[in-house]
Write an enzyme that holds these catalytic residues in place. Structure first.
Site, PDB file in Angstrom:
ATOM      1  N   GLY A  12      37.900 -10.404  11.271  1.00 12.65           N
ATOM      2  CA  GLY A  12      39.294 -10.480  10.820  1.00 12.65           C
ATOM      3  C   GLY A  12      39.616 -11.824  10.202  1.00 12.65           C
ATOM      4  N   ASN A 120      34.253  -0.549  15.005  1.00 11.64           N
ATOM      5  CA  ASN A 120      33.166   0.424  15.234  1.00 11.64           C
ATOM      6  C   ASN A 120      33.388   1.248  16.502  1.00 11.64           C
ATOM      7  OD1 ASN A 120      31.096   0.445  13.236  1.00 11.64           O
ATOM      8  ND2 ASN A 120      30.611  -1.679  13.785  1.00 11.64           N
ATOM      9  N   HIS A 175      28.270   5.283   8.918  1.00  8.05           N
ATOM     10  CA  HIS A 175      27.866   3.880   9.083  1.00  8.05           C
ATOM     11  C   HIS A 175      27.026   3.771  10.351  1.00  8.05           C
ATOM     12  CE1 HIS A 175      27.891  -0.397   8.808  1.00  8.05           C
ATOM     13  NE2 HIS A 175      28.596  -0.575   9.895  1.00  8.05           N
TER      14      HIS A 175
HETATM   15  N1  LIG Z   1      32.677  -1.500   9.618  1.00 15.18           N
HETATM   16  C1  LIG Z   1      31.779  -2.469   9.577  1.00 15.18           C
HETATM   17  O1  LIG Z   1      30.946  -2.497   8.680  1.00 15.18           O
HETATM   18  C2  LIG Z   1      31.802  -3.563  10.599  1.00 15.18           C
HETATM   19  C3  LIG Z   1      31.167  -4.786  10.354  1.00 15.18           C
HETATM   20  C4  LIG Z   1      31.236  -5.788  11.326  1.00 15.18           C
HETATM   21  C5  LIG Z   1      31.932  -5.573  12.506  1.00 15.18           C
HETATM   22  N2  LIG Z   1      32.512  -4.381  12.705  1.00 15.18           N
HETATM   23  C6  LIG Z   1      33.309  -4.123  13.920  1.00 15.18           C
HETATM   24  O2  LIG Z   1      34.519  -4.863  13.824  1.00 15.18           O
HETATM   25  C7  LIG Z   1      35.009  -5.139  15.144  1.00 15.18           C
HETATM   26  C8  LIG Z   1      35.336  -6.623  15.276  1.00 15.18           C
HETATM   27  O3  LIG Z   1      34.165  -7.401  15.194  1.00 15.18           O
HETATM   28  P1  LIG Z   1      34.253  -8.991  15.377  1.00 15.18           P
HETATM   29  O4  LIG Z   1      32.896  -9.519  15.208  1.00 15.18           O
HETATM   30  O5  LIG Z   1      35.370  -9.537  14.552  1.00 15.18           O
HETATM   31  O6  LIG Z   1      34.672  -9.082  16.926  1.00 15.18           O
HETATM   32  P2  LIG Z   1      35.436 -10.281  17.641  1.00 15.18           P
HETATM   33  O7  LIG Z   1      35.258 -10.085  19.102  1.00 15.18           O
HETATM   34  O8  LIG Z   1      35.063 -11.572  17.035  1.00 15.18           O
HETATM   35  O9  LIG Z   1      36.970 -10.004  17.274  1.00 15.18           O
HETATM   36  C9  LIG Z   1      37.677  -8.904  17.726  1.00 15.18           C
HETATM   37  C10 LIG Z   1      39.108  -9.350  17.996  1.00 15.18           C
HETATM   38  O10 LIG Z   1      39.898  -8.214  18.306  1.00 15.18           O
HETATM   39  C11 LIG Z   1      40.896  -8.682  19.199  1.00 15.18           C
HETATM   40  N3  LIG Z   1      41.533  -7.565  19.886  1.00 15.18           N
HETATM   41  C12 LIG Z   1      41.053  -6.819  20.909  1.00 15.18           C
HETATM   42  N4  LIG Z   1      41.971  -5.899  21.276  1.00 15.18           N
HETATM   43  C13 LIG Z   1      43.048  -6.070  20.471  1.00 15.18           C
HETATM   44  C14 LIG Z   1      44.296  -5.419  20.363  1.00 15.18           C
HETATM   45  N5  LIG Z   1      44.648  -4.392  21.157  1.00 15.18           N
HETATM   46  N6  LIG Z   1      45.167  -5.873  19.430  1.00 15.18           N
HETATM   47  C15 LIG Z   1      44.842  -6.888  18.622  1.00 15.18           C
HETATM   48  N7  LIG Z   1      43.657  -7.552  18.679  1.00 15.18           N
HETATM   49  C16 LIG Z   1      42.779  -7.137  19.598  1.00 15.18           C
HETATM   50  C17 LIG Z   1      40.149  -9.602  20.136  1.00 15.18           C
HETATM   51  O11 LIG Z   1      41.031 -10.457  20.858  1.00 15.18           O
HETATM   52  C18 LIG Z   1      39.240 -10.333  19.165  1.00 15.18           C
HETATM   53  O12 LIG Z   1      39.805 -11.544  18.721  1.00 15.18           O
HETATM   54  C19 LIG Z   1      33.902  -4.645  16.092  1.00 15.18           C
HETATM   55  O13 LIG Z   1      34.233  -3.360  16.581  1.00 15.18           O
HETATM   56  C20 LIG Z   1      32.668  -4.575  15.203  1.00 15.18           C
HETATM   57  O14 LIG Z   1      31.718  -3.653  15.679  1.00 15.18           O
HETATM   58  C21 LIG Z   1      32.466  -3.374  11.790  1.00 15.18           C
HETATM   59  O1  LIG Z   2      26.115  -3.716  13.312  1.00 20.33           O
HETATM   60  C1  LIG Z   2      27.219  -3.803  13.831  1.00 20.33           C
HETATM   61  O2  LIG Z   2      27.420  -3.529  15.018  1.00 20.33           O
HETATM   62  C2  LIG Z   2      28.387  -4.315  13.038  1.00 20.33           C
HETATM   63  C3  LIG Z   2      28.532  -3.686  11.708  1.00 20.33           C
HETATM   64  O3  LIG Z   2      28.656  -2.295  11.791  1.00 20.33           O
HETATM   65  C4  LIG Z   2      27.459  -4.083  10.745  1.00 20.33           C
HETATM   66  O4  LIG Z   2      26.841  -3.205  10.133  1.00 20.33           O
HETATM   67  O5  LIG Z   2      27.248  -5.298  10.581  1.00 20.33           O
END
Ligand SMILES: NC(=O)c1ccc[n+]([C@@H]2O[C@H](COP(=O)([O-])OP(=O)(O)OC[C@H]3O[C@@H](n4cnc5c(N)ncnc54)[C@H](O)[C@@H]3O)[C@@H](O)[C@H]2O)c1
Ligand SMILES: O=C(O)C[C@H](O)C(=O)O
Length: 312
Positions: A12, A120, A175
């Protein structure tokens, strides 16, 4: 234009930073549930403005959705990332509740927003947000294909020693490990990739792409954020600037590719209305079989969500 990013963690905050740095929106709100976290990240990002020479304003909020009111686009990144040894699907139990409650707040304060899901397991969290938001699916979609094709293109660029800018590609499906890179639709400066690379090497790159997320998780102990954050920001840009970009996006299929009621990665036109068109490729039998296999995997996890009764 106002853009909210929910979840001020790794993905984010990176997304907000790219949005600000590239002046994709003039107002960016970062929201997190952790006290002071989003405010701190937003302030740190804003303090780069005199160095990076932009004037997009980034502010933070601890769970106060009134600050996000009337956002044009909302990116949802809240939720747990996986750790080594986990699959993305292992996150469903925790992340479904988070995505549901976040989406309820988002839609309450920004009823017209386009919503991009990043949390995810991606395809099923997008489904969860769609069931919760109860709006047209052209406004609720997921980011995965932009990231997965970026990985594929970056690996090809390394192998061929050419600029990643010249590599165009499409990747479909969920994904997960069943995602479907499509060599037949991959070109390098307009040249079919198959004319430039041996089949074995190309297959190696396809396999590396499928497990690209896991490769980073193994190295870092948590999942990737630079490329995912930039990929989500690129989708936001296509919407706020009405660019009509063609991206692989996790979209709700209703008959396209012969599939119904499933969120799956397909090429779409992305513009100010969100998903403006789903492009149907004329897949050959092998490609179709791979896409169907991927759809079966996604449907299985959608059923897990349905059985959890998180969303009514
Ligand atoms: N779609 C994709 O290609 C992709 C790529 C990377 C990560 N992701 C996913 O994105 C998500 C975040 O990853 P990240 O590395 O930023 O994790 P992170 O732990 O660094 O950040 C997640 C944030 O969400 C916050 N959070 C939790 N519950 C909440 C709520 N109810 N309201 C508001 N905020 C809340 C946490 O406090 C934390 O700061 C994970 O589920 C990860 O698997 C998806
Ligand atoms: O691999 C993960 O869990 C995070 C994300 O979906 C990615 O592809 O980087």
């Amino acid at each position: 234009m106002k853009v909210t990013v929910v979840g001020a963690g790794n993905v984010g905050a990176t997304c907000a930073d790219v949005l600000a740095h590239k002046e994709i929106a003039n107002e960016i709100v970062l929201l997190d549930i952790k006290e002071g976290f989003a405010e701190g990240k937003a302030l740190d990002i804003w303090e780069t403005s005199p160095i990076n020479l932009y004037d997009s304003r980034t502010t933070g909020s601890t769970n106060d959705y009134s600050k996000t009111a009337d956002s044009d686009v909302v990116v949802i990144t809240s939720g747990l990332p996986r750790k080594p040894g986990m699959s993305r699907d292992d996150l469903i139990a925790t992340n479904a509740g988070i995505v549901k409650s976040v989406t309820e707040n988002v839609i309450k304060y920004s009823p017209e927003a386009k919503i991009i899901i990043v949390s995810n397991p991606l395809d099923v969290m997008t489904y969860c947000a769609y069931l919760t938001a109860k709006v047209d699916p052209s406004r609720v979609f997921g980011m995965a294909g932009v990231l997965d094709t970026a990985r594929y293109r970056s690996f090809l660029a390394m192998e061929l020693n050419v600029s990643p800018k010249d590599i165009q590609a499409v990747l479909m499906g969920g994904h997960g490990d069943t995602m479907v890179p499509l060599p037949r639709y991959t070109t390098v400066g307009g040249i079919p990739v198959t004319e430039l690379i041996e089949e074995d090497k190309l297959n190696e790159i396809i396999e590396r792409t499928k497990f690209g997320g896991g490769e980073i998780v193994k190295l870092l102990g948590t999942s990737a954020w630079y490329a995912p954050g930039a990929a989500a920001a690129q989708m936001v840009e296509a919407i706020v600037r009405d660019q009509k970009r063609i991206f692989p996006v996790c979209a709700w299929l209703q008959g396209e590719y012969g599939m119904d009621n499933i969120y799956l990665g397909v090429p779409v036109v992305l513009g100010k209305n969100g998903i403006e068109k789903i492009i149907e490729l004329d897949l050959n039998a092998d490609e179709r079989a791979l896409l169907e296999e991927s759809a079966v995997a996604v449907k299985g996890v959608m059923k897990v969500l349905d059985d959890m009764n998180v969303v009514s």
